[in-house]
Design a protein around this motif. Structure first.
Motif, PDB file in Angstrom:
ATOM      1  N   ARG A 456       0.930  -1.246  -0.140  1.00 22.80           N
ATOM      2  CA  ARG A 456       0.050   0.035  -0.062  1.00 22.80           C
ATOM      3  C   ARG A 456       0.699   1.131  -0.138  1.00 22.80           C
ATOM      4  NH1 ARG A 456      -3.832  -2.685   4.601  1.00 22.80           N
ATOM      5  NH2 ARG A 456      -4.953  -3.981   3.541  1.00 22.80           N
ATOM      6  N   ILE A 457       1.994   1.357   0.559  1.00 24.44           N
ATOM      7  CA  ILE A 457       2.821   2.489   0.839  1.00 24.44           C
ATOM      8  C   ILE A 457       3.548   2.730  -0.626  1.00 24.44           C
ATOM      9  CG2 ILE A 457       5.058   3.199   1.637  1.00 24.44           C
ATOM     10  CD1 ILE A 457       4.462   1.902   4.291  1.00 24.44           C
ATOM     11  N   HIS A 465      10.037   4.033   0.549  1.00 20.89           N
ATOM     12  CA  HIS A 465       9.646   4.418   1.877  1.00 20.89           C
ATOM     13  C   HIS A 465       8.761   3.099   2.538  1.00 20.89           C
ATOM     14  CE1 HIS A 465      10.397   8.338   0.406  1.00 20.89           C
ATOM     15  NE2 HIS A 465      10.232   8.967   1.745  1.00 20.89           N
ATOM     16  N   VAL A 466       9.009   2.098   2.024  1.00 21.45           N
ATOM     17  CA  VAL A 466       8.348   0.901   2.487  1.00 21.45           C
ATOM     18  C   VAL A 466       9.132   0.475   3.940  1.00 21.45           C
ATOM     19  CG1 VAL A 466       7.894  -0.179   0.342  1.00 21.45           C
ATOM     20  CG2 VAL A 466      10.029  -0.704   1.450  1.00 21.45           C
ATOM     21  N   PRO A 491       4.208   6.434  13.493  1.00 21.62           N
ATOM     22  CA  PRO A 491       4.792   7.873  13.496  1.00 21.62           C
ATOM     23  C   PRO A 491       5.810   7.869  12.165  1.00 21.62           C
ATOM     24  CG  PRO A 491       5.198   6.813  15.292  1.00 21.62           C
ATOM     25  CD  PRO A 491       4.436   5.981  14.621  1.00 21.62           C
ATOM     26  N   LEU A 492       6.236   6.868  11.561  1.00 16.29           N
ATOM     27  CA  LEU A 492       6.831   6.632  10.308  1.00 16.29           C
ATOM     28  C   LEU A 492       5.750   7.185   8.966  1.00 16.29           C
ATOM     29  CD1 LEU A 492       9.393   3.965   9.968  1.00 16.29           C
ATOM     30  CD2 LEU A 492       9.801   6.149   9.456  1.00 16.29           C
ATOM     31  N   LEU A 493       4.471   6.632   9.138  1.00 16.33           N
ATOM     32  CA  LEU A 493       3.434   7.050   8.418  1.00 16.33           C
ATOM     33  C   LEU A 493       3.117   8.450   8.292  1.00 16.33           C
ATOM     34  CD1 LEU A 493       1.298   3.826   8.542  1.00 16.33           C
ATOM     35  CD2 LEU A 493       2.752   4.195   6.800  1.00 16.33           C
ATOM     36  N   GLN A 494       3.018   8.946   9.440  1.00 18.11           N
ATOM     37  CA  GLN A 494       2.694  10.422   9.627  1.00 18.11           C
ATOM     38  C   GLN A 494       3.870  11.382   8.926  1.00 18.11           C
ATOM     39  OE1 GLN A 494       1.901   9.828  14.306  1.00 18.11           O
ATOM     40  NE2 GLN A 494       1.328  11.671  13.512  1.00 18.11           N
ATOM     41  N   GLU A 495       4.986  10.960   8.828  1.00 23.69           N
ATOM     42  CA  GLU A 495       6.199  11.621   8.199  1.00 23.69           C
ATOM     43  C   GLU A 495       5.859  11.314   7.058  1.00 23.69           C
ATOM     44  OE1 GLU A 495      10.926  11.528   7.814  1.00 23.69           O
ATOM     45  OE2 GLU A 495       9.996  10.631   9.603  1.00 23.69           O
ATOM     46  N   TYR A 496       5.805  10.202   6.273  1.00 23.13           N
ATOM     47  CA  TYR A 496       5.902   9.897   5.068  1.00 23.13           C
ATOM     48  C   TYR A 496       4.452  10.739   4.240  1.00 23.13           C
ATOM     49  CZ  TYR A 496       8.877   5.810   5.460  1.00 23.13           C
ATOM     50  OH  TYR A 496       9.910   4.897   5.755  1.00 23.13           O
ATOM     51  N   ILE A 504      -3.168   7.405   5.499  1.00 18.03           N
ATOM     52  CA  ILE A 504      -2.533   6.589   6.724  1.00 18.03           C
ATOM     53  C   ILE A 504      -3.556   5.659   6.897  1.00 18.03           C
ATOM     54  CG2 ILE A 504      -1.953   6.506   8.906  1.00 18.03           C
ATOM     55  CD1 ILE A 504      -0.621   9.348   8.680  1.00 18.03           C
ATOM     56  N   GLU A 505      -5.078   5.989   7.137  1.00 16.24           N
ATOM     57  CA  GLU A 505      -6.091   5.064   7.187  1.00 16.24           C
ATOM     58  C   GLU A 505      -6.267   3.912   6.034  1.00 16.24           C
ATOM     59  OE1 GLU A 505     -10.988   5.115   6.918  1.00 16.24           O
ATOM     60  OE2 GLU A 505      -9.884   7.109   6.712  1.00 16.24           O
ATOM     61  N   LEU A 506      -5.699   4.247   4.765  1.00 24.09           N
ATOM     62  CA  LEU A 506      -5.758   3.304   3.524  1.00 24.09           C
ATOM     63  C   LEU A 506      -4.610   2.129   3.813  1.00 24.09           C
ATOM     64  CD1 LEU A 506      -6.188   5.448   0.552  1.00 24.09           C
ATOM     65  CD2 LEU A 506      -7.967   3.610   1.402  1.00 24.09           C
TER      66      LEU A 506
END
Length: 567
Positions: A456-457, A465-466, A491-496, A504-506
């Motif tokens: 998904r990322i 960014h995986v 937190p990584l997803l928030q940064e990405y 982020i929900e997806l």
């Protein structure tokens, strides 16, 4: 599990981070694609993302170049694998099982540390403030001299370890550290011309000489008291160090002891093995009169002090004996003994540069950017040297020195490596190795969960960014995996995604209403009329919050609707 949770959005094009954002920057479209384009024509080696661990390390164990960068997303084991890669570079004939077998990690780490003790491995981390003066050489304040002096940086120091600045080592010495003592001497004084004369006389005549003690023959003095009696009879008011110096030179030194000739307090310019007793000779071309025969092991060299001592510098005393615990025995043995007596091998050295892409490469390497090429190394067909700007030294990079860098492709603060450096390195890509993760921990397939997250990322952002497998290599407990998701992954997803909570929900497979324990995210609609009154019209915005106490089902929900490709 509740299949009604949000996250099932029919039109994903509005969330596709790579191509459909307004005002796309071409570099931000897909850093992986751009990186691959820029590396065309280079030898780029890809480590398998999953599968046989032996095959993964087999690819890493093939013949490798002088300059290597292991690159990939965070948590893919780049720094972890520098131990194995360093051992392979230092000893290409090493037992491959040591590199392949995770059960032998402690053994590999122990061997790695032994090489570090011998100064065959050095480590540094690049950052925005790291400079040429830190890496190669520069002026540094010396409080002892109350002034500035040229100090060698890490890279120059290691180059001198790998290739001491001398035409050749004179001979080797298989010493027993329990049977010999180690001494430091200065040959000469503050007057440069006389110092050079004394030094060259000693080298040419295979002796060490002492200027203290006066014009007295101490050949028959076996005790310090006898030395003092003779000296005081002729020089009653002179410094008592004359007596100590003669005592050390005549009575402390024994055959087979090692003497280090210093050049200032940070370098050694010669190393000798004492092979004869004290004698007095007043009729030489130099003013020194006290001598001992030596066999020179190194001459006209520039060995850094940490090749000989552990965390110390040479003292200014003309002659003294080192404490045995201060001697870097492994490093000194590596310099004086010679494995090539048996197998004709030159010792190799490795410099590990972590986060190599975070420094200003042009600023740090300076003119050495050309010299790191394999065919420009010392002893190669196109050998090149440069004159260093601070010291004026003629400097080249030895062929037995390897540079091993790591590069985090998710570091958004630094763009791609400098082009000049990039084409001088070969690259090993390291991606998540799902085979290392469990498939059933209390009913949760951690391997499948990470695959779902990463695919998904990659769809919404890019493959650089995986999330690496190393984040989940903890003790196999549900509580640990939940903690990793909360404290590291989210937190990584928030940064990405720059706090774009819809994306982020997806990635996390959906969200739930506040109080739902089976999700990581809670989502609620804010009633604008409650905030601003009935006169406000428009869409009610969404508010996201993190579930502080998610259950095991939150992990299951990540890949609930994910359909994995057949393996």
């Amino acid at each position: 599990m509740n299949n009604s949770r949000s996250g099932n959005i029919s039109n994903l094009s509005m969330y596709h981070y790579k191509y459909d954002r307004p005002n796309n920057n071409p570099w931000q479209k897909d850093r992986a694609v751009v990186l691959q384009d820029l590396l065309k024509g280079l030898a780029v080696e890809t480590i398998p993302e999953e599968g046989n661990k032996t095959e993964r390390n087999k690819m890493m164990s093939q013949t490798t170049p002088k300059n290597i960068i292991m690159y990939g997303p965070p948590g893919t084991g780049k720094t972890y694998h520098t131990i194995y890669k360093s051992l392979e570079l230092l000893d290409p004939s090493i037992d491959k099982d040591l590199l392949d077998n995770p059960d032998r990690r402690d053994e590999a780490a122990k061997l790695f540390n032994e090489y570090k003790e011998k100064n065959q491995i050095m480590f540094c981390t690049f950052h925005q403030s790291y400079s040429y003066e830190d890496f190669v050489e520069g002026y540094r304040f010396n409080p002892e001299k109350e002034g500035f002096e040229v100090k060698d940086g890490l890279f120059k120091t290691l180059c001198h370890m790998a290739h001491p600045q001398t035409s050749e080592r004179q001979t080797t010495y298989q010493f027993d550290e329990d049977q010999v003592n180690f001494f430091k001497m200065s040959l000469g004084n503050i007057y440069k011309s006389e110092s050079e004369q004394i030094y060259h006389y000693c080298i040419e005549n295979n002796v060490i000489a002492l200027g203290y003690g006066g014009a007295i023959d101490y050949s028959n003095c076996t005790e310090k008291s006898e030395i003092e009696e003779k000296f005081r009879a002729k020089y009653s008011n002179d410094t008592p160090f004359n007596i100590d110096a003669i005592e050390r030179f005549k009575n402390w030194m024994r055959n087979d002891d090692i003497v280090i000739i210093s050049s200032g307090n940070k370098k050694a310019k010669a190393i000798g093995r004492i092979n004869g007793g004290y004698y007095y000779n007043p009729n030489t071309e130099i003013r020194y009169k006290h001598f001992r025969p030596v066999e020179w092991l190194y001459t006209d060299t520039e060995l850094p002090v940490n090749a000989i001592l552990k965390g110390k510098r040479f003292s200014q005393q003309s002659i003294y004996m080192f404490y045995r615990e201060d001697i870097n025995v492994e490093s000194l043995r590596n310099l004086l003994t010679d494995d090539s007596d048996n197998n004709k091998k030159t010792p190799h050295y490795v410099l590990i540069i972590d986060e190599i892409n975070r420094g200003n490469i042009s600023k740090i390497f300076g003119e050495l950017i050309t010299l790191i090429e394999p065919d420009k190394r010392l002893g190669s067909k196109n050998e090149l040297t440069v004159t260093l700007p601070y010291s004026g030294d003629i400097f080249g990079i030895p062929s037995n020195l390897h540079i091993l860098g790591t590069m985090n492709t998710a570091d958004r603060s630094i763009s791609l490596l400098d082009t000049a450096l990039r084409r001088r390195f070969e690259f090993i890509e390291m991606m998540p190795d799902y085979s290392l993760l469990p498939t059933d921990t209390d009913g949760v397939n951690i391997r499948q969960m990470l695959k779902a997250l990463n695919e998904r990322i990659e769809y919404l952002f890019d493959r650089d960014h995986v999330i690496g497998h190393a984040l989940f290599l903890s003790e196999e407990k549900i509580e640990n995996y939940l903690k990793v998701m909360q404290s590291k992954v989210i937190p990584l997803l928030q940064e990405y995604f720059y706090d774009n909570w819809e994306q982020i929900e997806l990635v996390l497979g959906g969200s739930g209403s506040k109080g739902d324990e089976d999700v990581f995210l809670w989502k609620e609609e804010i009633d604008s009329k409650k905030l601003f009154g009935k006169n406000v019209h428009g869409n009610n915005p969404l508010k996201y919050s993190l579930n502080p106490f998610p259950s095991k089902n939150a992990l299951l929900n990540v890949y609930e609707n994910y359909q994995a490709d057949e393996e």
